[in-house]
Design a protein around this motif. Structure first.
Motif, PDB file in Angstrom:
ATOM      1  N   ALA A 266       7.603   7.588  -1.484  1.00 28.17           N
ATOM      2  CA  ALA A 266       8.381   8.631  -2.206  1.00 28.17           C
ATOM      3  C   ALA A 266       8.891   9.564  -1.283  1.00 28.17           C
ATOM      4  CB  ALA A 266       7.456   9.749  -3.024  1.00 28.17           C
ATOM      5  N   PRO A 267      10.288  10.044  -1.234  1.00 34.15           N
ATOM      6  CA  PRO A 267      11.167  10.817  -0.409  1.00 34.15           C
ATOM      7  C   PRO A 267      10.422  12.040   0.124  1.00 34.15           C
ATOM      8  CG  PRO A 267      12.242  10.252  -2.535  1.00 34.15           C
ATOM      9  CD  PRO A 267      11.136   9.764  -2.534  1.00 34.15           C
ATOM     10  N   ASN A 268       9.496  12.740  -0.585  1.00 27.19           N
ATOM     11  CA  ASN A 268       8.650  13.740  -0.258  1.00 27.19           C
ATOM     12  C   ASN A 268       7.354  13.619  -0.005  1.00 27.19           C
ATOM     13  OD1 ASN A 268       7.856  13.438  -2.910  1.00 27.19           O
ATOM     14  ND2 ASN A 268       7.856  15.253  -3.412  1.00 27.19           N
ATOM     15  N   CYS A 269       7.017  12.414   0.639  1.00 26.63           N
ATOM     16  CA  CYS A 269       5.511  12.028   0.945  1.00 26.63           C
ATOM     17  C   CYS A 269       4.973  12.805   2.088  1.00 26.63           C
ATOM     18  CB  CYS A 269       5.525  10.674   1.308  1.00 26.63           C
ATOM     19  SG  CYS A 269       3.898   9.939   1.823  1.00 26.63           S
ATOM     20  N   LYS A 270       3.837  13.359   1.876  1.00 28.46           N
ATOM     21  CA  LYS A 270       3.250  14.254   3.078  1.00 28.46           C
ATOM     22  C   LYS A 270       2.060  13.136   3.638  1.00 28.46           C
ATOM     23  CE  LYS A 270       4.965  17.971   1.574  1.00 28.46           C
ATOM     24  NZ  LYS A 270       6.358  17.775   1.564  1.00 28.46           N
TER      25      LYS A 270
ATOM     26  N   ALA B   5       0.817  -1.305   0.117  1.00 26.43           N
ATOM     27  CA  ALA B   5       0.079   0.126  -0.015  1.00 26.43           C
ATOM     28  C   ALA B   5       0.872   1.242   0.143  1.00 26.43           C
ATOM     29  CB  ALA B   5      -1.086  -0.175   1.159  1.00 26.43           C
ATOM     30  N   CYS B   6       2.159   1.145   0.520  1.00 24.92           N
ATOM     31  CA  CYS B   6       2.919   2.432   0.854  1.00 24.92           C
ATOM     32  C   CYS B   6       3.926   2.802  -0.586  1.00 24.92           C
ATOM     33  CB  CYS B   6       3.609   2.467   2.241  1.00 24.92           C
ATOM     34  SG  CYS B   6       2.321   2.385   3.554  1.00 24.92           S
ATOM     35  N   THR B   7       4.220   1.713  -1.128  1.00 29.07           N
ATOM     36  CA  THR B   7       5.179   2.042  -1.947  1.00 29.07           C
ATOM     37  C   THR B   7       5.017   2.885  -3.132  1.00 29.07           C
ATOM     38  OG1 THR B   7       5.837  -0.607  -1.984  1.00 29.07           O
ATOM     39  CG2 THR B   7       6.514   0.503  -4.020  1.00 29.07           C
TER      40      THR B   7
ATOM     41  N   VAL C 147       4.122   5.990  -2.576  1.00 28.32           N
ATOM     42  CA  VAL C 147       2.994   6.858  -2.072  1.00 28.32           C
ATOM     43  C   VAL C 147       3.581   8.212  -2.155  1.00 28.32           C
ATOM     44  CG1 VAL C 147       1.446   7.845  -0.346  1.00 28.32           C
ATOM     45  CG2 VAL C 147       1.638   5.261  -1.053  1.00 28.32           C
ATOM     46  N   ASN C 148       2.886   9.497  -2.591  1.00 32.80           N
ATOM     47  CA  ASN C 148       3.317  10.886  -2.558  1.00 32.80           C
ATOM     48  C   ASN C 148       2.518  11.485  -1.507  1.00 32.80           C
ATOM     49  OD1 ASN C 148       5.196  11.165  -4.730  1.00 32.80           O
ATOM     50  ND2 ASN C 148       3.538  10.611  -5.899  1.00 32.80           N
ATOM     51  N   VAL C 149       1.234  11.071  -1.197  1.00 28.88           N
ATOM     52  CA  VAL C 149       0.536  11.672  -0.089  1.00 28.88           C
ATOM     53  C   VAL C 149      -0.341  10.414   0.530  1.00 28.88           C
ATOM     54  CG1 VAL C 149      -1.573  12.952   0.531  1.00 28.88           C
ATOM     55  CG2 VAL C 149       0.167  13.727  -1.124  1.00 28.88           C
ATOM     56  N   ALA C 150      -0.261  10.205   1.937  1.00 33.65           N
ATOM     57  CA  ALA C 150      -0.979   9.257   2.731  1.00 33.65           C
ATOM     58  C   ALA C 150      -1.980   9.789   3.589  1.00 33.65           C
ATOM     59  CB  ALA C 150       0.213   8.191   3.530  1.00 33.65           C
ATOM     60  N   VAL C 151      -3.018   9.442   3.701  1.00 37.20           N
ATOM     61  CA  VAL C 151      -4.009   9.917   4.707  1.00 37.20           C
ATOM     62  C   VAL C 151      -4.501   8.666   5.596  1.00 37.20           C
ATOM     63  CG1 VAL C 151      -6.508  10.782   5.046  1.00 37.20           C
ATOM     64  CG2 VAL C 151      -4.951  11.694   3.060  1.00 37.20           C
ATOM     65  N   MET C 152      -3.933   8.853   6.671  1.00 34.10           N
ATOM     66  CA  MET C 152      -4.374   7.596   7.694  1.00 34.10           C
ATOM     67  C   MET C 152      -5.483   7.893   8.722  1.00 34.10           C
ATOM     68  SD  MET C 152      -0.410   6.927   8.492  1.00 34.10           S
ATOM     69  CE  MET C 152      -0.362   5.545   9.659  1.00 34.10           C
TER      70      MET C 152
ATOM     71  N   GLN D 252       2.326   0.981   9.888  1.00 39.41           N
ATOM     72  CA  GLN D 252       2.222   1.889   8.602  1.00 39.41           C
ATOM     73  C   GLN D 252       3.101   2.872   8.260  1.00 39.41           C
ATOM     74  OE1 GLN D 252      -0.417   0.999  10.533  1.00 39.41           O
ATOM     75  NE2 GLN D 252      -1.985  -0.112   9.611  1.00 39.41           N
ATOM     76  N   ALA D 253       3.399   3.480   9.436  1.00 43.56           N
ATOM     77  CA  ALA D 253       4.493   4.718   9.524  1.00 43.56           C
ATOM     78  C   ALA D 253       5.982   4.195   9.162  1.00 43.56           C
ATOM     79  CB  ALA D 253       4.607   5.215  10.613  1.00 43.56           C
ATOM     80  N   SER D 254       6.071   2.884   9.539  1.00 44.22           N
ATOM     81  CA  SER D 254       7.427   2.334   9.143  1.00 44.22           C
ATOM     82  C   SER D 254       7.332   1.999   7.736  1.00 44.22           C
ATOM     83  CB  SER D 254       7.676   0.967   9.940  1.00 44.22           C
ATOM     84  OG  SER D 254       8.772   0.219   9.757  1.00 44.22           O
ATOM     85  N   ALA D 255       6.353   1.521   7.055  1.00 44.46           N
ATOM     86  CA  ALA D 255       6.492   1.312   5.644  1.00 44.46           C
ATOM     87  C   ALA D 255       6.417   2.241   4.900  1.00 44.46           C
ATOM     88  CB  ALA D 255       4.878   0.401   5.285  1.00 44.46           C
ATOM     89  N   LEU D 256       5.692   3.454   5.248  1.00 40.58           N
ATOM     90  CA  LEU D 256       5.749   4.818   4.664  1.00 40.58           C
ATOM     91  C   LEU D 256       7.363   5.315   4.515  1.00 40.58           C
ATOM     92  CD1 LEU D 256       2.738   6.602   5.916  1.00 40.58           C
ATOM     93  CD2 LEU D 256       3.231   6.164   3.421  1.00 40.58           C
ATOM     94  N   GLU D 257       7.871   5.223   5.752  1.00 42.82           N
ATOM     95  CA  GLU D 257       9.475   5.775   5.972  1.00 42.82           C
ATOM     96  C   GLU D 257      10.157   4.894   4.873  1.00 42.82           C
ATOM     97  OE1 GLU D 257      12.401   6.870   9.276  1.00 42.82           O
ATOM     98  OE2 GLU D 257      11.243   5.047   9.538  1.00 42.82           O
ATOM     99  N   LYS D 258       9.942   3.710   4.805  1.00 43.81           N
ATOM    100  CA  LYS D 258      10.815   2.917   3.870  1.00 43.81           C
ATOM    101  C   LYS D 258      10.529   2.863   2.410  1.00 43.81           C
ATOM    102  CE  LYS D 258      11.916  -0.365   7.840  1.00 43.81           C
ATOM    103  NZ  LYS D 258      11.693  -1.437   8.197  1.00 43.81           N
TER     104      LYS D 258
END
Length: 85
Positions: free
Chosen positions: A72-76, A28-30, A32-37, A63-69
């Motif tokens: 996208a580097p500039n993900c909001k 789900a996180c690979t 991603v430029n914008v994530a709304v949890m 989820q935060a760990s998956a987003l971090e890894k």
């Protein structure tokens, strides 16, 4: 369950390219430029905000760990959960 929309933006107009419903946070996180949890542990009678925050930290940690890894580097990231409502 994690559900994500794949959006495409062309000249300020967004269109949905697909929907991914999965239990795999990495999928789900690979990219991603914008994530709304949205969601979290509901505040119950007698609970203080710090108790709810503690529960929500454990829910969002993977989820935060998956987003971090994998995002996208500039993900909001926008996070909305019960103790904010």
């Amino acid at each position: 369950m994690v559900c994500c929309l794949r959006l495409k933006c062309v000249v300020g107009v967004f269109s949905v390219e697909g929907v991914v419903a999965t239990t795999d946070a990495v999928e789900a996180c690979t990219g991603v430029n914008v994530a709304v949890m949205v969601g979290g542990f509901p505040r119950k009678e007698g609970m203080e905000r710090k108790d709810v925050m503690s529960k929500n930290v454990s829910i969002y940690k993977s989820q935060a760990s998956a987003l971090e890894k994998h995002a996208a580097p500039n993900c909001k990231v926008i996070s909305l959960f019960e103790s904010f409502l």
